[in-house]
Write a protein that holds these residues in place. Structure first.
Motif, mmCIF file in Angstrom:
data_model
loop_
_atom_site.group_PDB
_atom_site.id
_atom_site.type_symbol
_atom_site.label_atom_id
_atom_site.label_comp_id
_atom_site.label_asym_id
_atom_site.label_seq_id
_atom_site.Cartn_x
_atom_site.Cartn_y
_atom_site.Cartn_z
ATOM 1 N N LEU A 1 10.771 -5.521 -9.684
ATOM 2 C CA LEU A 1 9.708 -4.984 -9.055
ATOM 3 C C LEU A 1 9.457 -3.788 -8.260
ATOM 4 O O LEU A 1 8.390 -3.175 -8.246
ATOM 5 C CB LEU A 1 8.635 -6.490 -8.604
ATOM 6 C CG LEU A 1 8.548 -7.670 -9.452
ATOM 7 C CD1 LEU A 1 8.477 -9.433 -9.377
ATOM 8 C CD2 LEU A 1 6.966 -7.456 -10.833
ATOM 9 N N LYS B 1 1.252 -0.933 -0.558
ATOM 10 C CA LYS B 1 0.310 -0.284 -0.192
ATOM 11 C C LYS B 1 0.938 1.367 -0.059
ATOM 12 O O LYS B 1 2.131 1.339 0.601
ATOM 13 C CB LYS B 1 -0.902 -0.131 1.319
ATOM 14 C CG LYS B 1 -1.566 -1.089 1.441
ATOM 15 C CD LYS B 1 -3.108 -1.268 0.875
ATOM 16 C CE LYS B 1 -4.064 -2.629 0.758
ATOM 17 N NZ LYS B 1 -4.888 -2.704 -0.526
ATOM 18 N N ALA C 1 6.694 4.309 -10.030
ATOM 19 C CA ALA C 1 5.424 4.343 -10.303
ATOM 20 C C ALA C 1 4.733 5.527 -9.008
ATOM 21 O O ALA C 1 3.858 6.589 -9.370
ATOM 22 C CB ALA C 1 4.574 3.427 -10.417
ATOM 23 N N THR D 1 -2.705 0.122 -4.132
ATOM 24 C CA THR D 1 -2.152 -1.167 -4.004
ATOM 25 C C THR D 1 -1.356 -1.119 -5.011
ATOM 26 O O THR D 1 -1.843 -1.024 -6.676
ATOM 27 C CB THR D 1 -3.301 -1.696 -3.391
ATOM 28 O OG1 THR D 1 -4.535 -1.209 -2.871
ATOM 29 C CG2 THR D 1 -2.558 -3.339 -3.364
ATOM 30 N N ALA D 2 -0.101 -1.964 -4.691
ATOM 31 C CA ALA D 2 0.842 -2.463 -5.718
ATOM 32 C C ALA D 2 0.805 -4.091 -5.647
ATOM 33 O O ALA D 2 1.323 -4.137 -5.030
ATOM 34 C CB ALA D 2 2.524 -2.277 -5.974
ATOM 35 N N MET D 3 0.587 -4.643 -6.589
ATOM 36 C CA MET D 3 0.937 -6.323 -6.218
ATOM 37 C C MET D 3 2.251 -7.315 -6.657
ATOM 38 O O MET D 3 2.415 -7.812 -6.860
ATOM 39 C CB MET D 3 -0.454 -7.062 -7.058
ATOM 40 C CG MET D 3 -2.247 -7.192 -6.948
ATOM 41 S SD MET D 3 -3.192 -7.822 -8.489
ATOM 42 C CE MET D 3 -2.457 -9.299 -8.230
ATOM 43 N N THR D 4 2.328 -5.774 -5.838
ATOM 44 C CA THR D 4 4.607 -6.468 -5.848
ATOM 45 C C THR D 4 4.987 -7.598 -5.695
ATOM 46 O O THR D 4 5.334 -8.884 -6.144
ATOM 47 C CB THR D 4 5.240 -5.810 -5.680
ATOM 48 O OG1 THR D 4 4.925 -4.498 -5.893
ATOM 49 C CG2 THR D 4 6.373 -5.440 -5.678
ATOM 50 N N PRO E 1 9.832 2.342 -15.592
ATOM 51 C CA PRO E 1 8.888 1.099 -15.710
ATOM 52 C C PRO E 1 7.895 0.690 -16.220
ATOM 53 O O PRO E 1 6.694 -0.644 -16.068
ATOM 54 C CB PRO E 1 7.904 2.317 -14.129
ATOM 55 C CG PRO E 1 8.560 3.755 -14.328
ATOM 56 C CD PRO E 1 10.112 3.006 -15.384
ATOM 57 N N ALA E 2 7.357 1.652 -17.229
ATOM 58 C CA ALA E 2 6.414 1.373 -18.423
ATOM 59 C C ALA E 2 7.163 0.406 -19.053
ATOM 60 O O ALA E 2 5.966 -0.426 -19.816
ATOM 61 C CB ALA E 2 6.199 2.494 -19.276
ATOM 62 N N ALA E 3 7.955 -0.698 -19.329
ATOM 63 C CA ALA E 3 8.552 -1.426 -19.799
ATOM 64 C C ALA E 3 8.634 -2.280 -19.207
ATOM 65 O O ALA E 3 8.828 -4.063 -19.278
ATOM 66 C CB ALA E 3 9.444 -1.213 -20.329
ATOM 67 N N LEU E 4 7.771 -3.140 -17.708
ATOM 68 C CA LEU E 4 7.821 -3.792 -17.052
ATOM 69 C C LEU E 4 7.454 -5.538 -17.599
ATOM 70 O O LEU E 4 8.278 -6.195 -17.397
ATOM 71 C CB LEU E 4 6.470 -3.947 -16.340
ATOM 72 C CG LEU E 4 6.476 -5.162 -14.827
ATOM 73 C CD1 LEU E 4 7.865 -4.965 -14.147
ATOM 74 C CD2 LEU E 4 5.859 -5.214 -13.747
ATOM 75 N N LEU E 5 6.791 -5.363 -17.962
ATOM 76 C CA LEU E 5 6.279 -6.212 -18.478
ATOM 77 C C LEU E 5 7.044 -7.313 -19.850
ATOM 78 O O LEU E 5 7.331 -8.410 -20.269
ATOM 79 C CB LEU E 5 5.262 -6.798 -19.957
ATOM 80 C CG LEU E 5 3.547 -6.490 -19.055
ATOM 81 C CD1 LEU E 5 1.936 -6.215 -20.498
ATOM 82 C CD2 LEU E 5 3.070 -7.818 -18.321
#
Lengths: 305, 305
Positions: free
Chosen positions: A244, A154, A251, A168-171, A212-216
């Protein structure tokens, strides 16, 4: 002779429960833990699970207030405690408490609400709001972001005891899923805490912070690095974790000011976040999570009707 | 009477195998499929699996060239075909082919290499390079990005038959993991192709395109939307799919020019990507994936030593 228990505070999470007997002075007189988390209980099993935890402590003869925060108040928990809606004043948290039936009438049980957010990104929390209230009670001057690393991290913006906004980040869950269930597991199949973990962590955190936009796309680097550069599982685990966390912090970077970001979570995880905050030109400070949840339960109790 | 098979092309992937018997004219004379993908076979089982697939087709008496692309050439496949290193000329793909032992000496088997990338982000592909060569053979004028949606989507920059750079996005695998293994599964527990799927898809794609750096945080919106706004599983599935594809396309947006992006993959998935490309102010065009893999195998065969 030890001080007598004046009331009991409980943090009832998804996977376990922690209870503290508090004296009139505010000191913790006794404590108990149980693995009877919300996810393991049907609605009618909550009273017995609470009774079993309380029975581990030296209880007084008379009636006893029990103040609970966390998932016990979820829809699938003991009794739903409707969310407060952010932005909201946490000082009034206790006013939203609900009273479940407890067969043993010595115990006057209150379950605190969680906080939801409908504007600016739907979101929910249960348990963290009490820690945030505790933090605000202990550090009345603080305004800014608070980071609570974990399975579902959080990030909340506090202004005193007011919660303005949160996400909430599902890291943590993502790390666990990718490590054990995805194609990356082939690269993480071995000892993960070896000497190269640290180098991998820094490389991943740098990549996450930088783009960070390139995570995938960056995730697959883990697989390619083990195939092409023979990177060991410890390096790969470090890289994945750093990537991660770096992505998560990037972000939120624009909302982080010059004050150190309070970090509430496990010591190990908070140390990693602290490090990446530093790489991002910011800083963090560790906050004792037990201390803040106790302070939050205490502050909330004062406003229970 | 049908044309006789002059040679055989095979796309041997992780989970299945497709084979085509090709006549001298270049026409497909016969075809075969098998579920004996690379992941199901130990090294010594490949010859028999190939023989079984070939036996489904009317073979000529004499010796026969068999040209294979895909995971059969991986380290854990039949015989490792070392990667070409990007940037590289795909016109010479056949020069990197390896020759595995085949007990039935009628078949002269060649396995094509994959392509790796060491500079600008480590990466690997096996199979897609042959489709890219085929695309370049059929559309000799094309220079720009090519998108290959799937479990591990590839984005490659082609200049004629030269592959300049590529990346891999774990979009499809992430969708499957999040749908079935994560906390989001509680919100996707029901019919997923209902009437609200489309609205969710557009909302998710918009969020992904607008703020791709926030993916880790936006994912949890799925859970919050079902808890706070009673969003149905079909909406949630659409949102999750749109969010991931939107994030993937946003990460590549700056490299997309004004030409429509060629899309190679399943029709259903390509249609979703086409739609999100349009939302991003770009466009896509569907490419028949069988047509390009056949064209690629044919072009590669011409360069096999």
């Amino acid at each position: 002779m030890a001080e007598e228990i004046a009331w009991v505070g409980v943090d009832w999470g998804t996977s376990n429960l922690r209870a503290w007997g508090i004296g009139e002075s505010g000191a913790v007189v006794a404590s108990a833990e149980s693995d009877q988390g919300m996810s393991k209980l049907s609605r009618d099993q909550f009273p017995e699970a609470l009774g079993a935890a309380l029975a581990q402590m030296p209880l007084p003869q008379g009636p006893l207030d029990v103040v609970i925060c966390g998932m016990a108040g979820a829809r699938q928990g003991w009794l739903e405690a409707p969310y407060l809606e952010a932005p909201t004043e946490l000082g009034a948290l206790g006013q939203g408490a609900v009273r479940p039936d407890m067969p043993d009438e010595r115990f006057r049980v209150s379950i605190l609400p969680g906080v939801c957010q409908r504007q600016g990104g739907e979101n929910v929390m249960r348990g963290e709001e009490t820690q945030l209230l505790g933090l605000a009670s202990l550090h009345t001057e603080y305004t800014g972001l608070v980071c609570m690393p974990g399975t579902h991290s959080k990030w909340a913006r506090l202004e005193g005891t007011r919660i303005e906004h949160f996400s909430t980040a599902m890291t943590g869950e993502m790390f666990a899923l990718l490590k054990t269930q995805s194609v990356l597991r082939h690269s993480l199949n071995g000892p993960l805490d070896g000497p190269e973990q640290d180098e991998g962590f820094v490389a991943g955190a740098r990549d996450g912070l930088d783009d960070p936009a390139a995570l995938l796309g960056q995730l697959f680097t883990v697989r390619a690095a083990s195939l092409l550069s023979d990177k060991a599982p410890d390096w790969c685990a470090g890289y994945l974790s750093g990537l991660l966390i770096g992505t998560e912090i990037a972000a939120n970077r624009n909302e982080i000011g010059t004050d150190p970001v309070p970090l509430i979570g496990s010591d190990k995880l908070c140390a990693l976040y602290m490090r990446v905050l530093h790489m991002a030109g910011a800083s963090g400070r560790l906050v004792d999570s037990t201390e803040v949840v106790l302070a939050g339960l205490k502050a909330a109790r004062a406003s229970i009707a």
